[in-house]
Motif scaffolding. Structure first.
Motif, PDB file in Angstrom:
ATOM      1  N   ARG A   1       0.840  -1.178   0.000  1.00  0.00           N
ATOM      2  CA  ARG A   1       0.000   0.000   0.000  1.00  0.00           C
ATOM      3  C   ARG A   1       0.878   1.232   0.000  1.00  0.00           C
ATOM      4  NH1 ARG A   1       2.125  -2.122   4.788  1.00  0.00           N
ATOM      5  NH2 ARG A   1       1.916  -0.683   6.519  1.00  0.00           N
ATOM      6  N   SER A   2       0.274   2.412   0.010  1.00  0.00           N
ATOM      7  CA  SER A   2       1.023   3.656   0.163  1.00  0.00           C
ATOM      8  C   SER A   2       0.156   4.634   0.937  1.00  0.00           C
ATOM      9  CB  SER A   2       1.399   4.254  -1.198  1.00  0.00           C
ATOM     10  OG  SER A   2       0.255   4.805  -1.833  1.00  0.00           O
ATOM     11  N   TYR A   3       0.791   5.683   1.453  1.00  0.00           N
ATOM     12  CA  TYR A   3       0.075   6.726   2.164  1.00  0.00           C
ATOM     13  C   TYR A   3       0.358   8.072   1.513  1.00  0.00           C
ATOM     14  CZ  TYR A   3      -0.420   3.120   5.745  1.00  0.00           C
ATOM     15  OH  TYR A   3      -0.713   1.958   6.400  1.00  0.00           O
ATOM     16  N   SER A   4      -0.528   9.013   1.747  1.00  0.00           N
ATOM     17  CA  SER A   4      -0.391  10.330   1.121  1.00  0.00           C
ATOM     18  C   SER A   4       0.569  11.232   1.878  1.00  0.00           C
ATOM     19  CB  SER A   4      -1.763  11.011   1.028  1.00  0.00           C
ATOM     20  OG  SER A   4      -2.332  11.155   2.324  1.00  0.00           O
ATOM     21  N   ALA A   5       1.114  10.746   2.998  1.00  0.00           N
ATOM     22  CA  ALA A   5       2.058  11.530   3.797  1.00  0.00           C
ATOM     23  C   ALA A   5       3.300  10.696   4.069  1.00  0.00           C
ATOM     24  CB  ALA A   5       1.408  11.952   5.118  1.00  0.00           C
ATOM     25  N   PRO A   6       4.461  11.337   4.265  1.00  0.00           N
ATOM     26  CA  PRO A   6       5.682  10.592   4.576  1.00  0.00           C
ATOM     27  C   PRO A   6       5.592   9.933   5.944  1.00  0.00           C
ATOM     28  CG  PRO A   6       6.076  12.951   4.688  1.00  0.00           C
ATOM     29  CD  PRO A   6       4.712  12.792   4.139  1.00  0.00           C
ATOM     30  N   GLN A   7       6.350   8.852   6.096  1.00  0.00           N
ATOM     31  CA  GLN A   7       6.277   8.064   7.324  1.00  0.00           C
ATOM     32  C   GLN A   7       7.674   7.625   7.753  1.00  0.00           C
ATOM     33  OE1 GLN A   7       4.388   4.029   7.212  1.00  0.00           O
ATOM     34  NE2 GLN A   7       2.921   4.930   8.631  1.00  0.00           N
TER      35      GLN A   7
ATOM     36  N   ASN B   1      13.019  -9.701  -9.196  1.00  0.00           N
ATOM     37  CA  ASN B   1      13.456 -10.886  -8.450  1.00  0.00           C
ATOM     38  C   ASN B   1      14.736 -10.599  -7.668  1.00  0.00           C
ATOM     39  OD1 ASN B   1      11.699 -13.163  -8.673  1.00  0.00           O
ATOM     40  ND2 ASN B   1      12.194 -13.308 -10.853  1.00  0.00           N
ATOM     41  N   GLN B   2      15.617  -9.814  -8.273  1.00  0.00           N
ATOM     42  CA  GLN B   2      16.884  -9.486  -7.625  1.00  0.00           C
ATOM     43  C   GLN B   2      16.688  -8.556  -6.431  1.00  0.00           C
ATOM     44  OE1 GLN B   2      19.646  -7.547 -10.275  1.00  0.00           O
ATOM     45  NE2 GLN B   2      21.269  -7.406  -8.765  1.00  0.00           N
ATOM     46  N   THR B   3      15.792  -7.582  -6.551  1.00  0.00           N
ATOM     47  CA  THR B   3      15.648  -6.571  -5.501  1.00  0.00           C
ATOM     48  C   THR B   3      14.658  -6.952  -4.406  1.00  0.00           C
ATOM     49  OG1 THR B   3      13.938  -5.377  -6.749  1.00  0.00           O
ATOM     50  CG2 THR B   3      16.259  -4.689  -7.063  1.00  0.00           C
ATOM     51  N   CYS B   4      13.665  -7.774  -4.737  1.00  0.00           N
ATOM     52  CA  CYS B   4      12.657  -8.061  -3.707  1.00  0.00           C
ATOM     53  C   CYS B   4      12.182  -9.509  -3.679  1.00  0.00           C
ATOM     54  CB  CYS B   4      11.455  -7.123  -3.849  1.00  0.00           C
ATOM     55  SG  CYS B   4      10.451  -7.395  -5.328  1.00  0.00           S
ATOM     56  N   GLY B   5      12.771 -10.365  -4.525  1.00  0.00           N
ATOM     57  CA  GLY B   5      12.384 -11.768  -4.490  1.00  0.00           C
ATOM     58  C   GLY B   5      10.997 -12.040  -5.033  1.00  0.00           C
ATOM     59  N   ARG B   6      10.449 -11.113  -5.789  1.00  0.00           N
ATOM     60  CA  ARG B   6       9.137 -11.267  -6.415  1.00  0.00           C
ATOM     61  C   ARG B   6       9.268 -10.972  -7.898  1.00  0.00           C
ATOM     62  NH1 ARG B   6       8.195  -8.420  -1.596  1.00  0.00           N
ATOM     63  NH2 ARG B   6       6.432  -9.097  -0.305  1.00  0.00           N
ATOM     64  N   THR B   7       8.356 -11.512  -8.684  1.00  0.00           N
ATOM     65  CA  THR B   7       8.322 -11.138 -10.083  1.00  0.00           C
ATOM     66  C   THR B   7       7.626  -9.791 -10.222  1.00  0.00           C
ATOM     67  OG1 THR B   7       6.172 -12.165 -10.547  1.00  0.00           O
ATOM     68  CG2 THR B   7       8.131 -13.578 -10.710  1.00  0.00           C
ATOM     69  N   ALA B   8       7.774  -9.188 -11.383  1.00  0.00           N
ATOM     70  CA  ALA B   8       7.078  -7.930 -11.634  1.00  0.00           C
ATOM     71  C   ALA B   8       5.564  -8.133 -11.560  1.00  0.00           C
ATOM     72  CB  ALA B   8       7.483  -7.377 -13.004  1.00  0.00           C
ATOM     73  N   LEU B   9       5.091  -9.267 -12.052  1.00  0.00           N
ATOM     74  CA  LEU B   9       3.657  -9.562 -11.988  1.00  0.00           C
ATOM     75  C   LEU B   9       3.195  -9.721 -10.543  1.00  0.00           C
ATOM     76  CD1 LEU B   9       0.979 -10.158 -13.352  1.00  0.00           C
ATOM     77  CD2 LEU B   9       1.695 -12.552 -13.591  1.00  0.00           C
ATOM     78  N   ASP B  10       4.020 -10.348  -9.706  1.00  0.00           N
ATOM     79  CA  ASP B  10       3.669 -10.504  -8.297  1.00  0.00           C
ATOM     80  C   ASP B  10       3.461  -9.143  -7.633  1.00  0.00           C
ATOM     81  OD1 ASP B  10       3.624 -13.245  -8.187  1.00  0.00           O
ATOM     82  OD2 ASP B  10       5.734 -13.433  -7.598  1.00  0.00           O
ATOM     83  N   LEU B  11       4.379  -8.200  -7.883  1.00  0.00           N
ATOM     84  CA  LEU B  11       4.251  -6.877  -7.274  1.00  0.00           C
ATOM     85  C   LEU B  11       2.965  -6.182  -7.719  1.00  0.00           C
ATOM     86  CD1 LEU B  11       7.854  -5.376  -7.412  1.00  0.00           C
ATOM     87  CD2 LEU B  11       6.513  -5.874  -5.370  1.00  0.00           C
ATOM     88  N   LEU B  12       2.679  -6.253  -9.014  1.00  0.00           N
ATOM     89  CA  LEU B  12       1.465  -5.638  -9.532  1.00  0.00           C
ATOM     90  C   LEU B  12       0.222  -6.294  -8.938  1.00  0.00           C
ATOM     91  CD1 LEU B  12      -0.099  -3.784 -11.453  1.00  0.00           C
ATOM     92  CD2 LEU B  12       0.313  -5.458 -13.282  1.00  0.00           C
ATOM     93  N   SER B  13       0.213  -7.617  -8.918  1.00  0.00           N
ATOM     94  CA  SER B  13      -0.947  -8.342  -8.393  1.00  0.00           C
ATOM     95  C   SER B  13      -1.142  -8.082  -6.910  1.00  0.00           C
ATOM     96  CB  SER B  13      -0.785  -9.847  -8.643  1.00  0.00           C
ATOM     97  OG  SER B  13      -0.719 -10.133 -10.018  1.00  0.00           O
ATOM     98  N   GLU B  14      -0.039  -8.052  -6.144  1.00  0.00           N
ATOM     99  CA  GLU B  14      -0.148  -7.804  -4.707  1.00  0.00           C
ATOM    100  C   GLU B  14      -0.729  -6.428  -4.423  1.00  0.00           C
ATOM    101  OE1 GLU B  14       3.286  -8.546  -2.306  1.00  0.00           O
ATOM    102  OE2 GLU B  14       3.754 -10.408  -3.365  1.00  0.00           O
ATOM    103  N   ARG B  15      -0.321  -5.442  -5.220  1.00  0.00           N
ATOM    104  CA  ARG B  15      -0.850  -4.082  -4.985  1.00  0.00           C
ATOM    105  C   ARG B  15      -2.347  -4.030  -5.276  1.00  0.00           C
ATOM    106  NH1 ARG B  15      -2.600  -0.653  -2.788  1.00  0.00           N
ATOM    107  NH2 ARG B  15      -2.085   1.569  -2.765  1.00  0.00           N
ATOM    108  N   LYS B  16      -2.780  -4.664  -6.348  1.00  0.00           N
ATOM    109  CA  LYS B  16      -4.197  -4.658  -6.690  1.00  0.00           C
ATOM    110  C   LYS B  16      -5.017  -5.397  -5.632  1.00  0.00           C
ATOM    111  CE  LYS B  16      -5.198  -5.232 -11.180  1.00  0.00           C
ATOM    112  NZ  LYS B  16      -5.545  -3.947 -11.824  1.00  0.00           N
ATOM    113  N   ILE B  17      -4.527  -6.543  -5.196  1.00  0.00           N
ATOM    114  CA  ILE B  17      -5.265  -7.324  -4.204  1.00  0.00           C
ATOM    115  C   ILE B  17      -5.268  -6.610  -2.855  1.00  0.00           C
ATOM    116  CG2 ILE B  17      -5.328  -9.501  -2.936  1.00  0.00           C
ATOM    117  CD1 ILE B  17      -6.314  -9.638  -5.855  1.00  0.00           C
ATOM    118  N   SER B  18      -4.188  -5.916  -2.526  1.00  0.00           N
ATOM    119  CA  SER B  18      -4.159  -5.125  -1.295  1.00  0.00           C
ATOM    120  C   SER B  18      -5.269  -4.092  -1.290  1.00  0.00           C
ATOM    121  CB  SER B  18      -2.799  -4.440  -1.147  1.00  0.00           C
ATOM    122  OG  SER B  18      -2.829  -3.480  -0.115  1.00  0.00           O
ATOM    123  N   GLU B  19      -5.423  -3.385  -2.399  1.00  0.00           N
ATOM    124  CA  GLU B  19      -6.483  -2.382  -2.471  1.00  0.00           C
ATOM    125  C   GLU B  19      -7.854  -3.048  -2.452  1.00  0.00           C
ATOM    126  OE1 GLU B  19      -7.991   1.612  -2.838  1.00  0.00           O
ATOM    127  OE2 GLU B  19      -6.193   0.643  -2.066  1.00  0.00           O
TER     128      GLU B  19
END
Length: 262
Positions: free
Chosen positions: A27-33, A198-216
């Motif tokens: 997820r993300s927020y509209s203010a810094p944290q 995969n190198q930076t976070c151990g997920r595929t690009a599709l995984d990151l996109l899918s996780e963000r959509k499902i989170s919302e």
């Protein structure tokens, strides 16, 4: 109504609000944290880069930056959200710092304790005191960025690409764009983009996109009464049936069952 909407301090024990997915889902927020972790360990993904965190880690997350982190009952700390205090000169990029100096650890804890006292005390001049304490927190962060250990290990070029992808996903995940579309926007091939993720976070690009959509989707199902078909449409799914299949694949439950249980 919050008495001091400019800043919020939330202990980690309250971040999940009874559901771990609220902290762990992208997820993300509209203010810094600023996350100040005092005990425990786990993994956190910020702007497409996953790192391990532990006690006395300070993690700064700019506004509108996609992130999510593992959190158990053994993890303690404070999340500080800067919602409306001007001229703090906070960083524009994420930082994950390991604070080794005990005196520096005490310093940030005392600053946060001071803010908490002003938030709860309702004393004359509290708003001004909070602004000054917050300014000192920003100075503390600036100094630690200059001298503390950053736990990042991925190459700078990989982090830049992953962060660029995460930023585009955060802006456009409600649409129907595919990984290939995002890769084209970034000037790389889908294969290269997936290799970097995969190198930076151990997920595929599709995984990151899918996780963000499902989170919302989870947020909308839990916090609103919007019909499931409207949620599916709002998140760019071709049909409610396709949304249901994608949601079940990620969560093990249908959207209807998730809404009933949460």
């Amino acid at each position: 109504m919050t008495l001091f909407p400019e800043i919020r301090l939330v202990p980690f024990s309250r971040l999940t609000q009874g559901s771990r997915w609220r902290a762990e889902a992208m997820r993300s927020y509209s203010a810094p944290q600023l996350l100040w972790i005092t005990k425990g360990q786990g993994r956190i993904t910020v702007a497409g880069v996953t790192r391990g965190y532990g006690a006395h880690n300070a993690i700064f997350i700019p506004a509108h930056t996609m992130h999510g982190f593992e959190m158990t009952g053994q993890v303690f700390g404070t999340a500080v959200t800067f919602s409306g205090i001007r001229d703090l000169d906070l960083p524009d990029t994420p930082h994950h710092l390991r604070i080794r100096d005990g005196q520096v650890q005490v310093e940030i804890s005392q600053l946060l304790d001071g803010i908490e006292r002003e938030l709860s005390g309702k004393r004359p001049g509290s708003r001004r005191a909070i602004r000054h304490y917050s300014g000192l927190v920003s100075v503390w962060l600036e100094r630690q960025i200059a001298v503390a250990d950053d736990v990042t290990t991925a190459p700078e070029s990989a982090r830049r690409l992953a962060a660029g992808y995460a930023a585009l996903v955060e802006k456009g995940f409600r649409g129907g764009k595919s990984v290939s579309d995002y890769a084209a926007d970034l000037g790389v091939t889908p294969t290269h983009l997936t290799r970097i993720c995969n190198q930076t976070c151990g997920r595929t690009a599709l995984d990151l996109l899918s996780e963000r959509k499902i989170s919302e989707a989870r947020r909308l199902l839990a916090d609103t009464r919007a019909p499931i078909k409207e949620i599916a449409s709002a998140l760019g799914y071709a049909s409610p049936a396709y949304f249901t299949r994608a949601f079940h694949a990620r969560t093990g439950r249908t959207p209807k069952d998730f809404r009933k249980a949460d």
